[in-house]
Every structure is written in C-alpha cells, then in structure tokens.
Motif scaffolding. Sequence first.
Motif, PDB file in Angstrom:
ATOM      1  N   CYS A 128       0.808  -1.225   0.000  1.00 22.61           N
ATOM      2  CA  CYS A 128       0.000   0.000   0.000  1.00 22.61           C
ATOM      3  C   CYS A 128       0.841   1.275   0.000  1.00 22.61           C
ATOM      4  CB  CYS A 128      -0.938   0.014   1.206  1.00 22.61           C
ATOM      5  SG  CYS A 128      -2.099  -1.367   1.228  1.00 22.61           S
ATOM      6  N   SER A 224      -7.718  -4.231  -1.203  1.00 21.15           N
ATOM      7  CA  SER A 224      -8.251  -3.058  -1.889  1.00 21.15           C
ATOM      8  C   SER A 224      -7.213  -2.458  -2.836  1.00 21.15           C
ATOM      9  CB  SER A 224      -8.691  -2.006  -0.867  1.00 21.15           C
ATOM     10  OG  SER A 224      -9.106  -0.819  -1.503  1.00 21.15           O
ATOM     11  N   THR A 225      -5.974  -2.409  -2.398  1.00 23.83           N
ATOM     12  CA  THR A 225      -4.890  -1.869  -3.235  1.00 23.83           C
ATOM     13  C   THR A 225      -4.562  -2.807  -4.387  1.00 23.83           C
ATOM     14  OG1 THR A 225      -3.931  -0.737  -1.310  1.00 23.83           O
ATOM     15  CG2 THR A 225      -2.492  -1.068  -3.213  1.00 23.83           C
ATOM     16  N   LYS A 228      -6.707  -2.683  -7.435  1.00 21.88           N
ATOM     17  CA  LYS A 228      -6.536  -1.491  -8.265  1.00 21.88           C
ATOM     18  C   LYS A 228      -5.363  -1.617  -9.231  1.00 21.88           C
ATOM     19  CE  LYS A 228      -8.399   1.574  -4.676  1.00 21.88           C
ATOM     20  NZ  LYS A 228      -8.075   2.670  -3.712  1.00 21.88           N
ATOM     21  N   ARG A 235      -1.138  -8.239 -10.007  1.00 26.57           N
ATOM     22  CA  ARG A 235      -2.044  -8.658  -8.944  1.00 26.57           C
ATOM     23  C   ARG A 235      -1.641 -10.034  -8.400  1.00 26.57           C
ATOM     24  NH1 ARG A 235      -5.958  -6.424 -12.485  1.00 26.57           N
ATOM     25  NH2 ARG A 235      -6.490  -8.515 -13.245  1.00 26.57           N
TER      26      ARG A 235
END
Length: 313
Positions: A128, A224-225, A228, A235
Amino acid sequence: MSKPNTTFMIEFLFEGFSSFQWQQRLALFMVFLTLYLLTLSGNVIIVTIIRLDRHLHTPMYFFLSMLSISETCYTVTIIPRMLFGLLSPQQTISFQDCATQLFFYLTFGVNNCFLLTAMGYDRYVAICKPLRYSVIMSKAACIHLAFGSLGIGLSIAIVHVTSVFRLSFCDKFVIPHFFCDVRPLLKLSCTDTTVNEIINVVFSLCVLVLPMCLVFISYVLIISTILKIASAEGRKKAFATCASHLTVVIFHYGCASIVYLKPKSQSSVGQDRLISVTYTVITPLLNPVVYSLRNKEVKDAVRRVLGLKFLSS
C-alpha cells in the motif's frame, strides 16, 4: 477461617494421554516425534538460509527468521516433556518447573502472535505504501517491532505466572492436560480464581482479538490496493507475497482462539487437549512448510545456497 495450606515444593501430575492404550501412545509418540524433528529442522533451515542469502535480508524475512526462532523455543518448551509423558504416563512436574514451563510457553506464544501482526503490517506497507517502504520499515523499526513483541510476551507471562502460582492448590495436583497451561491450573485451585479469570480474558482479548483485528484491517487495505493494480501479473505477484503469511495466520489464530476465547462453560478437557495438540505440534510446522513450499524466493535462496556450497566443494 484459616487459609488452605500450600507449599512451594509440591509436584503436579500430568493426566496427559494416560487414558490411551500403550500401543496408541507409542503410535502418537512416533508421529509427534517426527513432526517435532521436522519442525526443528525446518525452522533451522529457514533461519540459516535467510542468514546466508543476502537477497533475503529484507524486513519480511527478518520477521520470518524471528518467528522461526520463537517457534523453535516454543516447541522446545512443550513437546520434549509431552513426548516423555507418552512413554511414561505417570509424569510429574515440580511446582517450580511448572511455573517455568508456563512462563516460557506464554512468552513465546504471545511473541508469535505479535510477530505475525508485525509481518502483516510489513505486507501492508510493502503493497500500500511501496515508495515509503524502505523508510517506514527501516532496520531500527524492524528491531523495535521484534523486541516489542518479545517484551509484550515477557510482560504477560510474568503477570500470569505470578497470579496463578500465588493460588493455593490444596490436595488437587492432577493437571488434566499434557503441559502447564493457565486454565487447567486454575481448575486445580481451591481458592477464588475470579481475578485470574478476568486477567485471562483480558489478556486473551489483547493477544488474540487485537492482533487479529489489526491483521484483518491490513488485509482489507492490501486487497483493496491489489484490486486497483492494472495488470493481472502484478495482482498475482502481490497476492503471492501475502498468501504464505495469511495461511499461517489463519491456522495460528484460529486454533488459539478456539481454546482461549471459548466460554469457560463450554470448555471440554478432551476437546481442549486435542486442539492444544494442533497448535503446539502441528501449527509450528506450518511456518517452515508453508514458507518453503509456497514461497518462490525462499526456494530460490535454497538453490543458491546449495549451489554455492557445491561449487565451493
């Protein structure tokens, strides 16, 4: 009214696995000994590989090495005496040795919980806040987190051991367990244990619920990060760095929570003993197994270290 007599030279008797037949105890001895040796060797290998391979000199693997050392000390505190008890069911332990075992069991058990929390925080910062990672997770910060975890473990162990062994045990010295734990010892006391029960609940919440909440929040922010991230490969790589830690966290907190957060009225000696076997024998093995089998960096480091060894010979 006179206070029940108590002495500092008494002995406790572990009930352990005495209800099992000799053949069953022998089979358990072989299984637990094998798991114990695998745990010891696995943790030693992890610490050695991290120490020898400079590619692993990062905060993530610093915490992993600290966890491996703590897990080793944790198992040494419990398993050797448990193995002896399987071969000799009438196993006694002195008052002082019981207090010592409880002290180190709590110290390293609590230390493990907060080290896993620190590892979760490390993954949160890495994913993050990647641009500030080297600043936030500096060497000094990592050392403070590691020693802070140990300090919390020592503090909780001192309070627990002091409060438990000030109780009077009268003539009830058979511990319905295979090691000295707080709840089985409180059941033996012939004096009021209300204060001890409150201390146990408060510390259980602080050691289990608080770290679990912090890890949960970290992973909510991490996921959540990750979602994105534009590329599927990115990912996948980000998830891979968290998978091993998350697996160990689920098993570690899950088993401990079942025993220490379960209401006293629902506490069953047999069930607690079975779950205790899980988090004292099996869970410590997850650390080296999960991080060696599922972590590509560790496997690559093993190949590099072995390759250097072969070349040097």
